[in-house]
Write an enzyme that holds these catalytic residues in place. Structure first.
Site, PDB file in Angstrom:
ATOM      1  N   HIS A 263       2.914 -15.455   6.214  1.00  0.00           N
ATOM      2  CA  HIS A 263       1.795 -16.391   6.359  1.00  0.00           C
ATOM      3  C   HIS A 263       1.464 -17.024   4.999  1.00  0.00           C
ATOM      4  CE1 HIS A 263      -2.073 -17.717   8.287  1.00  0.00           C
ATOM      5  NE2 HIS A 263      -2.441 -17.747   7.016  1.00  0.00           N
ATOM      6  N   GLU A 264       1.227 -16.177   4.015  1.00  0.00           N
ATOM      7  CA  GLU A 264       0.861 -16.700   2.699  1.00  0.00           C
ATOM      8  C   GLU A 264       2.048 -17.426   2.063  1.00  0.00           C
ATOM      9  OE1 GLU A 264      -2.207 -16.792   2.225  1.00  0.00           O
ATOM     10  OE2 GLU A 264      -2.791 -15.273   3.691  1.00  0.00           O
ATOM     11  N   HIS A 267       1.904 -20.958   3.208  1.00  0.00           N
ATOM     12  CA  HIS A 267       0.919 -21.718   2.418  1.00  0.00           C
ATOM     13  C   HIS A 267       1.497 -22.059   1.040  1.00  0.00           C
ATOM     14  CE1 HIS A 267      -2.604 -21.572   4.988  1.00  0.00           C
ATOM     15  NE2 HIS A 267      -2.663 -20.254   5.019  1.00  0.00           N
TER      16      HIS A 267
HETATM   17 ZN    ZN Z   1      -3.932 -19.058   6.298  1.00  0.00          ZN
END
Ligand code: ZN
Length: 499
Positions: A263-264, A267
């Site tokens: 997830h990170e 990003h």
């Molecule tokens: Zn997020």
């Protein structure tokens, strides 16, 4: 050379530098700072944040922006965009008097402390007067900023620029019945995959090296980033050559760290993908939280929770935990990452029920801002919606309306970005599969360059040159819609659960 433009870039660079220093102090606070450093750190961050605000709202900067705006047709298109976007931020900031900003910050800080205590005691009454005060101030903020239609629109603008409460209602009205019905069919099927093999101890160092291996394969540049541990994982950057991620390790479940890191990592790939020439300017940012979240969820869910991913990484994870996964197949790893079970806590929710948690928060916060719900009635309204959408009873406020920090920070309008991130991700992904028909073969071989390159050219490099809906429309040929996400959910979970 244009002296005005150079002057603008110089000033924006100074603001960006101070903001980067704030971000570094915050990163340290969440990762390495000793607990007693908290109060001094709070002061340091407040001082530097005020300095950044003062530098940015300087009258000379406003004059330079307006003068450049007047002759925007003579500027290069990137420069014109920089002026337009910066002026948008400048005028929005200028609408909020310093005394109001100060009062709101003070109330937020008190509300956050009251919320933490209320959650600890599971007693909404402790938080209630603070939330009421924040709602009052946020309504005032909406008036100061100005809006058409709902006052919620003025607040939403901070998170999902260009989107309105009515548009969200339309999108969510299509989602709720089909997502709830799918979740209900799964529960009623009574089927659940066998995940008994997960019940082992999972070495933390092995989890660490496995997650690093995966994010590196995704294309996250560890020479321009690093991974550390944090209680609530996040991504931050001080420059496109220094983008940092955090993850958390659960000794009882190695899939939790994998999700957090992917997830990170999603990003972080976005932020490493801004253009060199946008450094230290307004343009080296995402246009909305929803589009930022589409990048994290695409990697975490569409890739990391897919069967092709496990065809490759089933072997890799086996090598990191010798002897623990010898009998576990890619199919079992795939199933373990996709267990559907309606639950109370948003951050632990599966893909199938996640948006329902978000939508109920959106419905309550719009009702609060539009004056249709009293703060005192929040727990009752919350519990009723959880029952309606998820079919479960809320036992206490800590696991109900007090579970999330957002409202205590005055962040009303934030939640929709989580659901929009899921929607944008699925819509972009359908376009990706069309552009790269053998994508799943690449994923099953651990080759992510084609996917990453597509995201770089269609999303990352634009920074703030386009709004979220323009990115989606240009990349997919259609306006943002819930249909691709529903198709994805119904196909994946319909097949997995045979419903
Ligand atoms: Zn997020």
């Amino acid at each position: 050379m244009d002296a005005r433009l150079d002057g603008l870039r110089e000033k924006l660079g100074q603001v960006a530098d101070v903001q980067a220093a704030v971000a570094l102090l915050e990163w340290d606070q969440e990762t390495y700072m000793p607990p007693k450093g908290g109060p001094a750190r709070g002061q340091q961050i407040a001082t530097l944040s005020a300095l950044a605000h003062r530098l940015f709202t300087d009258a000379d900067l406003g004059n330079a922006l307006r003068e450049l705006e007047d002759r925007a047709d003579q500027l290069e298109s990137d420069d014109a965009k920089l002026v337009e976007e910066t002026l948008y931020d400048y005028e929005r900031a200028a609408k909020l008097p310093e005394a109001f900003v100060h009062e709101l910050a003070g109330e937020q800080s008190k509300a956050f402390q009251a919320w933490a205590q209320a959650r600890e005691e599971s007693a909404f009454a402790t938080f209630e007067p603070h939330l009421a005060k924040l709602i009052e101030l946020l309504k005032h903020k909406a008036d100061l900023l100005g809006y058409e239609g709902s006052p919620y629109n003025a607040l939403l603008e901070d998170f999902e620029r260009g989107m309105t409460a009515d548009q969200l209602r339309g999108i969510f009205a299509g989602l709720v019945p089909r997502q709830s019905a799918l979740a209900r069919r799964i529960v009623e099927s009574g089927r659940q995959p066998d995940t008994a093999w997960l019940e082992q101890d999972w070495d933390e160092e092995s989890q660490w090296s496995f997650t690093l291996r995966v994010v590196e394969d995704m294309g996250y540049d560890l020479e321009a980033g690093r991974q550390d541990k944090a209680a609530h994982p996040f991504t931050t950057n001080f420059d496109l050559a220094d983008v940092r991620i955090t993850t958390r390790l659960d000794p009882r479940n190695p899939l939790s760290a994998l999700s957090a890191s992917m997830h990170e990592g999603g990003h972080a790939l976005y932020e490493q993908g801004f253009q060199e020439k946008d450094r230290r300017t307004t343009l080296a940012n995402a246009p909305s939280l929803g589009i930022h979240e589409s990048q994290s969820r695409l990697w975490e869910n569409l890739i990391g929770r897919s069967l092709p991913f496990w065809k490759r990484y089933g072997e890799v994870i086996r090598d990191h935990f010798p002897g623990q996964l010898d009998a576990v197949t890619p199919q079992q790893l795939f199933e373990a990452g996709n267990v559907v079970e309606p639950s109370l806590i948003r951050v632990d929710a599966d893909e199938c029920t996640y948006n329902l948690h978000v939508i109920l928060r959106f419905e309550l916060e719009t009702a609060l801002i539009e004056g249709d719900l009293d703060v005192a009635d929040v727990p009752e309204a919350w519990n009723a919606k959880v029952k309606e959408y998820l079919g479960i009873e809320v036992p206490d406020d800590a696991r109900g309306c007090l579970q999330d920090v957002h409202w205590s920070h005055g962040a009303i309008g934030y939640f929709p970005s989580y659901a929009l991130g899921n929607l944008y991700a699925s819509q972009l992904f359908e376009a990706i599969l069309e552009a790269i028909p053998d994508l799943w073969d690449h994923v099953a071989a651990g080759e992510f360059a084609p996917l990453r390159d597509w995201l770089r050219s269609h999303v990352h490099q634009h920074g703030r040159r386009k709004l979220a809906r323009e990115i989606v429309r240009d990349a997919t040929g259609a306006d943002p819609s819930p249909e691709p996400y529903l198709r994805y959910l119904e196909t994946k979970f319909g097949t997995l659960y045979g419903v």
